[in-house]
Design a protein around this motif. Structure first.
Motif, PDB file in Angstrom:
ATOM      1  N   ARG A 286      43.216  27.602   9.104  1.00 15.20           N
ATOM      2  CA  ARG A 286      42.708  26.849   7.951  1.00 15.20           C
ATOM      3  C   ARG A 286      43.269  27.405   6.645  1.00 15.20           C
ATOM      4  O   ARG A 286      43.584  26.645   5.725  1.00 15.20           O
ATOM      5  N   VAL A 287      43.372  28.704   6.541  1.00 16.92           N
ATOM      6  CA  VAL A 287      43.996  29.354   5.377  1.00 16.92           C
ATOM      7  C   VAL A 287      44.901  30.461   5.918  1.00 16.92           C
ATOM      8  O   VAL A 287      44.451  31.307   6.685  1.00 16.92           O
TER       9      VAL A 287
ATOM     10  N   PHE B 112      40.432  28.001   0.686  1.00 15.50           N
ATOM     11  CA  PHE B 112      41.751  28.315   0.124  1.00 15.50           C
ATOM     12  C   PHE B 112      41.598  29.002  -1.230  1.00 15.50           C
ATOM     13  O   PHE B 112      42.208  30.058  -1.493  1.00 15.50           O
TER      14      PHE B 112
ATOM     15  N   SER C 218      47.375  26.151   3.088  1.00 18.18           N
ATOM     16  CA  SER C 218      46.132  25.681   3.686  1.00 18.18           C
ATOM     17  C   SER C 218      46.266  24.210   4.062  1.00 18.18           C
ATOM     18  O   SER C 218      47.286  23.573   3.781  1.00 18.18           O
TER      19      SER C 218
ATOM     20  N   ILE D 162      48.682  23.537  -0.640  1.00 17.17           N
ATOM     21  CA  ILE D 162      47.724  23.029   0.341  1.00 17.17           C
ATOM     22  C   ILE D 162      48.093  21.593   0.719  1.00 17.17           C
ATOM     23  O   ILE D 162      48.774  20.900  -0.040  1.00 17.17           O
TER      24      ILE D 162
ATOM     25  N   THR E  93      39.431  22.301   3.509  1.00 21.88           N
ATOM     26  CA  THR E  93      39.735  23.739   3.479  1.00 21.88           C
ATOM     27  C   THR E  93      39.959  24.243   2.051  1.00 21.88           C
ATOM     28  O   THR E  93      40.258  25.417   1.848  1.00 21.88           O
TER      29      THR E  93
END
Length: 438
Positions: A396-397, A415, A406, A358, A411
């Motif tokens: 976003r994911v 995630f 992500s 992420i 988020t």
């Protein structure tokens, strides 16, 4: 005055006049200013010190770690001088879900200090411990009498503020299962964030970011709150059912219990790390938190101190159903420089086993080491220019086969829930989403 989200519309709904202009001061704190022995330098230092807003966040064994960490992180992003104080007899705190934190100080050492804001995280039994802490109760009551801000989230509004008599005649909200208790001492409302005078309350883990940015606005003004909220990549529709984008769908298999490795390093983004660990442990996965370097204690990007379970050297001996990296610039750079971790990730990918990242990590770790070859990925908005394939960065994911990526702190719960969904199914993901108020 209440707010249901901290999207763009939220900032148009709440207007708070800032007490002072922090535009030029928010990068400084008294601890970073060297005091020189001359009158002019002392005057400048004293001015900066008096202008910095001071925030107290008490923690205890059983505190909800995601709530505490988000509160600390977001207020520090706003330039507040945040003190994390343990109400226990030690600075090390065993938060919920086996997450270990280290406070800055003991509450017993700072009971005479004055703060512009005292904000209480929830979690059990942490909320009960805070409620029963007489020095904290005295500080919060004095805060109220003096007209300064108090805030609480999750169980803390009902257990602490309600028990202490702070909510009489006021509107307040809390975690759903405590609403009946709250109704006995306040006008209970179901807002995600509720402001009534100098008391701000909120509901739980999934509302903590909105809650924290609201408090940045209360302390430092609307402009600062907007500035802080932008890089968080907050949800535009908090409370709606979370969604993920999936390409090349494959099943993520495991035997018995998913074995998940979460590496952390100095400079890792604490909100992202704790969100992943917190949610996956709620799902009953076996999460191993491994520190790079020679110490289990890691100083994250906003100076939150987290304690890993093992060093990466030990974690390397085992195999995992998923290896997932939090972001944070310093942490991602450390991951990218770790030959050991990069080799583990490459073996994971070559074995067609799930791996993910992420924020900065997809761009700074996966991309330069060939771990995104033939894959679609997303990353922190400012890092997406480093991705070779930018065709799906707006999601976003994003799941592409055995890869999940992500965007950032805002988020991170989505995630983590997407990872739960891939291992346990959509129903489990939605169940945890409801429990955490995502």
């Amino acid at each position: 005055m209440a707010s249901s989200s901290l999207c763009h519309r939220y900032f148009n709904k709440i207007t708070v006049t800032p007490f002072f202009n922090t535009k030029k001061l928010h990068h400084y704190s008294p601890r970073r200013i060297s005091l020189r022995v001359n009158r002019r330098s002392f005057s400048i230092s004293a001015t900066m010190s008096s202008s910095t807003k001071k925030v107290l966040i008490p923690v205890a064994h059983g505190t909800e770690p995601f709530e505490a960490v988000v509160m600390i992180d977001v207020l520090r992003r706003g330039g507040a001088d945040v003190t994390v104080a343990s109400v226990e007899n030690q600075v090390g705190v065993d938060a919920c879900h086996g997450i270990k934190m280290v406070a800055d100080t003991l509450l017993s050492d700072i009971t005479d200090s004055v703060f512009d804001l005292i904000m209480l995280p929830g979690g059990l039994p942490g909320g009960e411990t805070l409620k029963n802490c007489k020095p904290l109760e005295k500080m919060v009551k004095k805060q109220d009498t003096d007209g300064r801000l108090n805030a609480a989230i999750c169980c803390a509004p009902a257990l602490a503020f309600g028990t202490w008599g702070l909510l009489e005649g006021k509107k307040a909200t809390c975690y759903p299962v405590f609403m009946e208790k709250l109704a006995a001492c306040a006008t209970a409302v179901e807002s995600r964030v509720e402001i009534d005078g100098k008391i701000v309350t909120s509901r739980g883990p999934g509302t903590t970011m909105e809650f924290s940015v609201t408090l940045v606005e209360q302390l430092l003004g609307k402009e600062k709150a907007v500035e802080v909220s932008g890089p968080l990549v907050m949800r535009p529709n908090p409370g709606d059912e979370y969604t993920i984008t999936e390409l090349n769908q494959v099943s993520w298999s495991f035997e018995g219990t998913p074995q998940i490795l979460v590496p952390i390093a100095d400079g890792s983004e604490e909100m992202e790390a704790v969100a992943i660990i917190d949610v996956l442990k709620r799902a009953k996965a076996n999460v191993v938190v491994a520190a790079l370097g020679n110490s289990l204690e890691v100083v994250a990007s906003r100076k939150v101190k987290l304690v890993a379970d093992v060093l990466l050297d030990e974690a390397e001996k085992n195999s995992y159903d998923l290896i997932v990296l939090p972001g944070g610039l310093g942490g991602a750079e450390a991951f990218a420089s770790s030959e050991k971790l990069v080799n583990m990730l490459k073996k994971q990918a070559e074995s067609n086993k799930p791996y993910g990242a992420i924020c900065a990590s997809p761009a700074l770790v996966f991309e330069p080491h060939g771990l995104l070859k033939g894959k679609k990925a997303t990353a922190f908005p400012a890092m997406c220019s480093k991705l070779t394939d930018q065709s799906h960065i707006e999601h976003r994911v994003l799941v592409d086969g055995n890869l999940i990526t992500s965007r950032g702190p805002g988020t991170s719960l989505e995630f983590a829930l997407a990872i739960v969904e891939k291992f346990y199914g959509r129903e489990k993901g939605l169940q945890l989403s409801k429990a955490t108020l995502v």
